[in-house]
Write a protein that holds these residues in place. Structure first.
Motif, mmCIF file in Angstrom:
data_model
loop_
_atom_site.group_PDB
_atom_site.id
_atom_site.type_symbol
_atom_site.label_atom_id
_atom_site.label_comp_id
_atom_site.label_asym_id
_atom_site.label_seq_id
_atom_site.Cartn_x
_atom_site.Cartn_y
_atom_site.Cartn_z
ATOM 1 N N ARG A 1 -0.350 6.642 4.877
ATOM 2 C CA ARG A 1 -1.186 6.641 4.052
ATOM 3 C C ARG A 1 -0.793 5.427 2.897
ATOM 4 O O ARG A 1 0.392 5.752 2.378
ATOM 5 C CB ARG A 1 -1.649 7.876 3.189
ATOM 6 C CG ARG A 1 -2.608 8.597 3.810
ATOM 7 C CD ARG A 1 -2.126 9.709 4.906
ATOM 8 N NE ARG A 1 -3.092 10.289 5.719
ATOM 9 C CZ ARG A 1 -3.493 11.484 5.686
ATOM 10 N NH1 ARG A 1 -3.008 12.371 4.834
ATOM 11 N NH2 ARG A 1 -4.525 12.058 6.484
ATOM 12 N N ALA A 2 -1.508 4.741 2.544
ATOM 13 C CA ALA A 2 -1.357 3.657 1.362
ATOM 14 C C ALA A 2 -2.356 3.387 0.226
ATOM 15 O O ALA A 2 -3.594 3.633 0.591
ATOM 16 C CB ALA A 2 -0.842 2.251 2.008
ATOM 17 N N VAL A 3 -1.619 3.106 -0.745
ATOM 18 C CA VAL A 3 -2.631 2.849 -1.879
ATOM 19 C C VAL A 3 -2.431 1.132 -2.364
ATOM 20 O O VAL A 3 -1.271 0.749 -2.373
ATOM 21 C CB VAL A 3 -2.604 3.611 -3.106
ATOM 22 C CG1 VAL A 3 -3.114 2.972 -4.372
ATOM 23 C CG2 VAL A 3 -2.977 4.995 -2.880
ATOM 24 N N VAL A 4 -3.532 0.336 -2.591
ATOM 25 C CA VAL A 4 -3.340 -0.895 -2.832
ATOM 26 C C VAL A 4 -4.115 -0.981 -4.261
ATOM 27 O O VAL A 4 -5.299 -0.448 -4.542
ATOM 28 C CB VAL A 4 -4.105 -1.797 -1.962
ATOM 29 C CG1 VAL A 4 -4.047 -3.439 -2.418
ATOM 30 C CG2 VAL A 4 -3.539 -2.097 -0.580
ATOM 31 N N THR A 5 -3.342 -1.428 -5.113
ATOM 32 C CA THR A 5 -3.800 -1.467 -6.847
ATOM 33 C C THR A 5 -3.427 -2.915 -7.171
ATOM 34 O O THR A 5 -2.934 -3.599 -6.426
ATOM 35 C CB THR A 5 -3.165 -0.438 -7.490
ATOM 36 O OG1 THR A 5 -3.753 -0.357 -8.953
ATOM 37 C CG2 THR A 5 -1.663 -0.697 -7.785
ATOM 38 N N GLY A 6 -4.252 -3.126 -8.423
ATOM 39 C CA GLY A 6 -4.129 -4.546 -9.034
ATOM 40 C C GLY A 6 -5.344 -4.682 -9.752
ATOM 41 O O GLY A 6 -6.219 -4.283 -9.542
ATOM 42 N N PRO A 7 -5.412 -5.743 -10.568
ATOM 43 C CA PRO A 7 -6.520 -5.938 -11.576
ATOM 44 C C PRO A 7 -7.906 -6.286 -10.836
ATOM 45 O O PRO A 7 -7.412 -6.780 -9.480
ATOM 46 C CB PRO A 7 -5.793 -7.210 -12.476
ATOM 47 C CG PRO A 7 -4.609 -7.593 -11.989
ATOM 48 C CD PRO A 7 -4.112 -6.526 -10.911
ATOM 49 N N PRO A 8 -8.834 -6.168 -11.316
ATOM 50 C CA PRO A 8 -9.975 -6.620 -10.635
ATOM 51 C C PRO A 8 -9.786 -8.413 -10.050
ATOM 52 O O PRO A 8 -9.365 -8.992 -10.777
ATOM 53 C CB PRO A 8 -11.278 -6.747 -11.485
ATOM 54 C CG PRO A 8 -10.506 -6.617 -12.861
ATOM 55 C CD PRO A 8 -9.037 -5.814 -12.741
ATOM 56 N N GLY A 9 -10.149 -8.506 -8.805
ATOM 57 C CA GLY A 9 -10.097 -9.926 -8.479
ATOM 58 C C GLY A 9 -8.945 -10.154 -7.827
ATOM 59 O O GLY A 9 -8.298 -11.526 -7.576
#
Ligand SMILES: Nc1nc2c(ncn2[C@@H]2O[C@H](COP(=O)(O)OP(=O)(O)O)[C@@H](O)[C@H]2O)c(=O)[nH]1
Ligand SMILES: Nc1ncnc2c1ncn2[C@@H]1O[C@H](COP(=O)(O)OP(=O)(O)O)[C@@H](O)[C@H]1O
Length: 209
Positions: free
Chosen positions: A8-16
């Protein structure tokens, strides 16, 4: 390339920042389920429910959907897929959401996409989306084979109502105040890949186009 255990992984970061683009490539390569909070919200909006209309007004103003609504929506999906590997794109976006996720299941890794805001503004104004599938294109980076049409279905592409310069500014502000603290939370509780470089990743030799 299949995984031999549940992952299970999460990808995060600003919009775009490329969360959807990178997530699609990773999930195709490893056979994970791709769960995108933005795509789930847009499917609700498309269904024209009362809740969907409220969501659209938040999104079009560049604000986040309230935590309780968002957590209920995503966590019920995750509980229904408790035997599969998945990659979560766009959730959590607040520390409250990150805590709710940890209360529901265990996350193996968190990938953060670190892209400067000026680059993001350029990318979002040239983003074209196939709304029903969530596939995204970019006039400069990955244009569709036929201008204005989705490669798979041939249906028209649209520019999202929240990709206007004014709304993008609000979304980046919301990112700074509400989502950046999630990185601090994850750096203390999880394996956080903080300088994940999507361009290097996309160029690595095992990575399919
Ligand atoms: N130049 C460039 N554009 C990218 C890259 N990754 C994604 N894009 C484009 O940038 C826009 C935003 O990407 P998207 O995956 O939708 O980002 P998200 O909003 O974080 O899910 C889209 O038009 C993509 O085609 C990249 O590495 N370089
Ligand atoms: N986890 C979340 N919590 C609150 N609002 C969310 C969440 N995920 C998506 N949204 C709402 O949906 C909008 C679009 O999300 P998304 O498609 O992931 O776009 P992007 O990453 O390009 O900003 C966000 O600007 C926000 O209003």
């Amino acid at each position: 390339m299949a995984l031999h255990r549940i992952f299970r992984a999460v990808v995060t970061g600003p919009p775009g920042s490329g969360k959807g683009t990178v997530s699609s490539r990773i999930t195709k390569t490893f056979g994970l389920k791709h769960i995108s909070s933005g795509d789930i919200l847009r499917a609700n909006i498309n269904a024209r429910t009362e809740l969907g209309l409220l969501m659209k007004s938040c999104i079009d103003q560049g604000q986040l959907i309230p935590d309780d609504v968002m957590s209920r929506l995503i966590l019920s999906d995750l509980r229904a897929t408790d035997q599969s590997s998945w990659l979560l794109d766009g959730f959590p976006r607040t520390v409250t959401q990150a805590e709710a996720l940890d209360d529901t299941c265990s996350v193996d890794t968190v990938i953060n996409l670190n892209v400067p805001f000026q680059t993001i503004k350029q990318r979002l104004t040239s983003r074209w989306t196939h709304l029903s599938s969530g596939r995204v294109y970019n006039i400069d980076f990955n244009p569709p084979k036929v201008p204005g049409l989705d490669d798979v279905t041939g249906e028209p592409l649209v520019q999202r109502d929240d990709d206007t310069p004014e709304t993008v500014t609000h979304r980046l502000k919301a990112y700074e105040t509400q989502t950046e603290p999630v990185l601090e939370y994850y750096s203390q509780t999880h394996t956080l890949h903080s300088n994940f470089d999507p361009v290097l990743f996309a160029q690595s030799s095992w990575f399919p186009a």
